[in-house]
Design a protein around this motif. Structure first.
Motif, PDB file in Angstrom:
ATOM      1  N   ASP A  75       0.816  -1.214   0.000  1.00 60.08           N
ATOM      2  CA  ASP A  75       0.000   0.000   0.000  1.00 60.08           C
ATOM      3  C   ASP A  75       0.853   1.268   0.000  1.00 60.08           C
ATOM      4  N   ASP A  76       1.944   1.283   0.765  1.00 60.60           N
ATOM      5  CA  ASP A  76       2.769   2.494   0.835  1.00 60.60           C
ATOM      6  C   ASP A  76       3.342   2.844  -0.537  1.00 60.60           C
ATOM      7  N   ILE A  77       3.833   1.856  -1.268  1.00 60.35           N
ATOM      8  CA  ILE A  77       4.337   2.082  -2.627  1.00 60.35           C
ATOM      9  C   ILE A  77       3.186   2.516  -3.533  1.00 60.35           C
ATOM     10  N   SER A  78       2.028   1.879  -3.359  1.00 58.19           N
ATOM     11  CA  SER A  78       0.881   2.121  -4.240  1.00 58.19           C
ATOM     12  C   SER A  78       0.337   3.538  -4.143  1.00 58.19           C
ATOM     13  N   ILE A  79       0.489   4.178  -3.003  1.00 57.02           N
ATOM     14  CA  ILE A  79      -0.025   5.542  -2.844  1.00 57.02           C
ATOM     15  C   ILE A  79       0.675   6.502  -3.805  1.00 57.02           C
ATOM     16  N   THR A  80       1.998   6.359  -3.956  1.00 50.37           N
ATOM     17  CA  THR A  80       2.738   7.264  -4.830  1.00 50.37           C
ATOM     18  C   THR A  80       3.050   6.662  -6.199  1.00 50.37           C
ATOM     19  N   HIS A  81       3.159   5.343  -6.277  1.00 47.90           N
ATOM     20  CA  HIS A  81       3.467   4.643  -7.535  1.00 47.90           C
ATOM     21  C   HIS A  81       2.545   3.430  -7.681  1.00 47.90           C
ATOM     22  N   PRO A  82       1.268   3.667  -7.948  1.00 46.72           N
ATOM     23  CA  PRO A  82       0.319   2.549  -7.971  1.00 46.72           C
ATOM     24  C   PRO A  82       0.657   1.457  -8.976  1.00 46.72           C
ATOM     25  N   GLU A  83       1.358   1.801 -10.050  1.00 45.21           N
ATOM     26  CA  GLU A  83       1.736   0.784 -11.031  1.00 45.21           C
ATOM     27  C   GLU A  83       2.708  -0.236 -10.435  1.00 45.21           C
ATOM     28  N   ALA A  84       3.489   0.170  -9.438  1.00 45.15           N
ATOM     29  CA  ALA A  84       4.460  -0.734  -8.811  1.00 45.15           C
ATOM     30  C   ALA A  84       3.841  -1.545  -7.667  1.00 45.15           C
ATOM     31  N   GLY A  85       2.663  -1.162  -7.241  1.00 42.04           N
ATOM     32  CA  GLY A  85       1.982  -1.862  -6.151  1.00 42.04           C
ATOM     33  C   GLY A  85       0.751  -2.595  -6.650  1.00 42.04           C
ATOM     34  N   TRP A  86      -0.394  -1.929  -6.562  1.00 41.66           N
ATOM     35  CA  TRP A  86      -1.655  -2.559  -6.973  1.00 41.66           C
ATOM     36  C   TRP A  86      -1.637  -2.954  -8.440  1.00 41.66           C
ATOM     37  N   GLY A  87      -1.029  -2.126  -9.279  1.00 40.01           N
ATOM     38  CA  GLY A  87      -0.956  -2.438 -10.711  1.00 40.01           C
ATOM     39  C   GLY A  87      -0.193  -3.723 -10.967  1.00 40.01           C
ATOM     40  N   TRP A  88       0.945  -3.889 -10.302  1.00 35.86           N
ATOM     41  CA  TRP A  88       1.739  -5.109 -10.455  1.00 35.86           C
ATOM     42  C   TRP A  88       0.920  -6.329 -10.037  1.00 35.86           C
ATOM     43  N   CYS A  89       0.221  -6.210  -8.907  1.00 30.86           N
ATOM     44  CA  CYS A  89      -0.590  -7.335  -8.406  1.00 30.86           C
ATOM     45  C   CYS A  89      -1.712  -7.691  -9.377  1.00 30.86           C
ATOM     46  N   ALA A  90      -2.385  -6.681  -9.910  1.00 34.76           N
ATOM     47  CA  ALA A  90      -3.485  -6.932 -10.851  1.00 34.76           C
ATOM     48  C   ALA A  90      -2.966  -7.515 -12.162  1.00 34.76           C
ATOM     49  N   GLU A  91      -1.896  -6.951 -12.681  1.00 33.48           N
ATOM     50  CA  GLU A  91      -1.341  -7.462 -13.935  1.00 33.48           C
ATOM     51  C   GLU A  91      -0.778  -8.865 -13.776  1.00 33.48           C
ATOM     52  N   LYS A  92      -0.317  -9.192 -12.585  1.00 40.15           N
ATOM     53  CA  LYS A  92       0.184 -10.539 -12.299  1.00 40.15           C
ATOM     54  C   LYS A  92      -0.960 -11.555 -12.360  1.00 40.15           C
ATOM     55  N   GLY A  93      -2.173 -11.106 -12.047  1.00 34.79           N
ATOM     56  CA  GLY A  93      -3.328 -11.988 -12.158  1.00 34.79           C
ATOM     57  C   GLY A  93      -3.945 -12.438 -10.854  1.00 34.79           C
ATOM     58  N   PHE A  94      -3.602 -11.773  -9.737  1.00 32.95           N
ATOM     59  CA  PHE A  94      -4.234 -12.126  -8.464  1.00 32.95           C
ATOM     60  C   PHE A  94      -5.729 -11.824  -8.527  1.00 32.95           C
ATOM     61  N   ASP A  95      -6.537 -12.686  -7.922  1.00 29.26           N
ATOM     62  CA  ASP A  95      -7.987 -12.495  -7.932  1.00 29.26           C
ATOM     63  C   ASP A  95      -8.446 -11.456  -6.920  1.00 29.26           C
ATOM     64  N   PHE A  96      -7.763 -11.387  -5.777  1.00 29.24           N
ATOM     65  CA  PHE A  96      -8.112 -10.439  -4.716  1.00 29.24           C
ATOM     66  C   PHE A  96      -6.877  -9.656  -4.317  1.00 29.24           C
ATOM     67  N   ILE A  97      -7.052  -8.353  -4.098  1.00 29.70           N
ATOM     68  CA  ILE A  97      -6.005  -7.521  -3.533  1.00 29.70           C
ATOM     69  C   ILE A  97      -6.547  -6.994  -2.211  1.00 29.70           C
ATOM     70  N   GLN A  98      -5.916  -7.384  -1.125  1.00 31.80           N
ATOM     71  CA  GLN A  98      -6.310  -6.886   0.190  1.00 31.80           C
ATOM     72  C   GLN A  98      -5.541  -5.601   0.447  1.00 31.80           C
ATOM     73  N   THR A  99      -6.248  -4.507   0.701  1.00 24.32           N
ATOM     74  CA  THR A  99      -5.632  -3.196   0.873  1.00 24.32           C
ATOM     75  C   THR A  99      -6.382  -2.390   1.920  1.00 24.32           C
ATOM     76  N   ASP A 100      -5.678  -1.441   2.536  1.00 23.02           N
ATOM     77  CA  ASP A 100      -6.323  -0.475   3.431  1.00 23.02           C
ATOM     78  C   ASP A 100      -6.909   0.688   2.647  1.00 23.02           C
ATOM     79  N   TRP A 101      -6.564   0.815   1.374  1.00 26.62           N
ATOM     80  CA  TRP A 101      -6.955   1.944   0.544  1.00 26.62           C
ATOM     81  C   TRP A 101      -7.860   1.469  -0.599  1.00 26.62           C
TER      82      TRP A 101
END
Length: 124
Positions: free
Chosen positions: A81-107
């Motif tokens: 989440d900390d990376i994702s706040i400023t660089h979402p492509e390196a956090g949530w984007g990486w996880c989604a593009e990798k193919g995870f079905d669920f992303i657990q996040t505080d944001w």
């Protein structure tokens, strides 16, 4: 009153990977529908394309945890989440593009907005 219901409708296994190798912690003795994958680097076998494809083939959902409990406990190879706040492509984007079905996040709202703008909210 005679009505049965599942107390925990989402049964899962937690899969850990570290420098020592791969361990799957089976905390429940039941059929399960998902795995929370905990890994400390992108080179971990449990976040490989082959492993995620195997889960999908077996009908098992994959769950990645981007929360930051502390900086010593790396849950998603640093794609947090900390990376994702400023660089979402390196956090949530990486996880989604990798193919995870669920992303657990505080944001949740920020994650959803980012994934929706990138066309990654739903797998095609």
């Amino acid at each position: 009153s005679g009505t049965d219901f599942l107390k925990y409708p989402f049964w899962y296994k937690i899969s850990y990977a570290s420098g020592q190798g791969y361990v799957c912690a089976d905390y429940i003795n039941a059929n399960y529908m998902g795995q929370e994958l905990i890994f400390d680097s992108d080179s971990s076998p449990i976040c490989s394309d082959a492993y995620l494809a195997l889960l999908r083939k077996d009908g098992i959902l994959s769950w990645v945890n981007t929360l930051v409990y502390n900086y010593r406990a790396i849950l998603a190879g640093g794609h947090n989440d900390d990376i994702s706040i400023t660089h979402p492509e390196a956090g949530w984007g990486w996880c989604a593009e990798k193919g995870f079905d669920f992303i657990q996040t505080d944001w949740v709202g920020m994650c959803r907005d980012y994934l929706e703008k990138r066309g990654l909210l739903y797998r095609k």
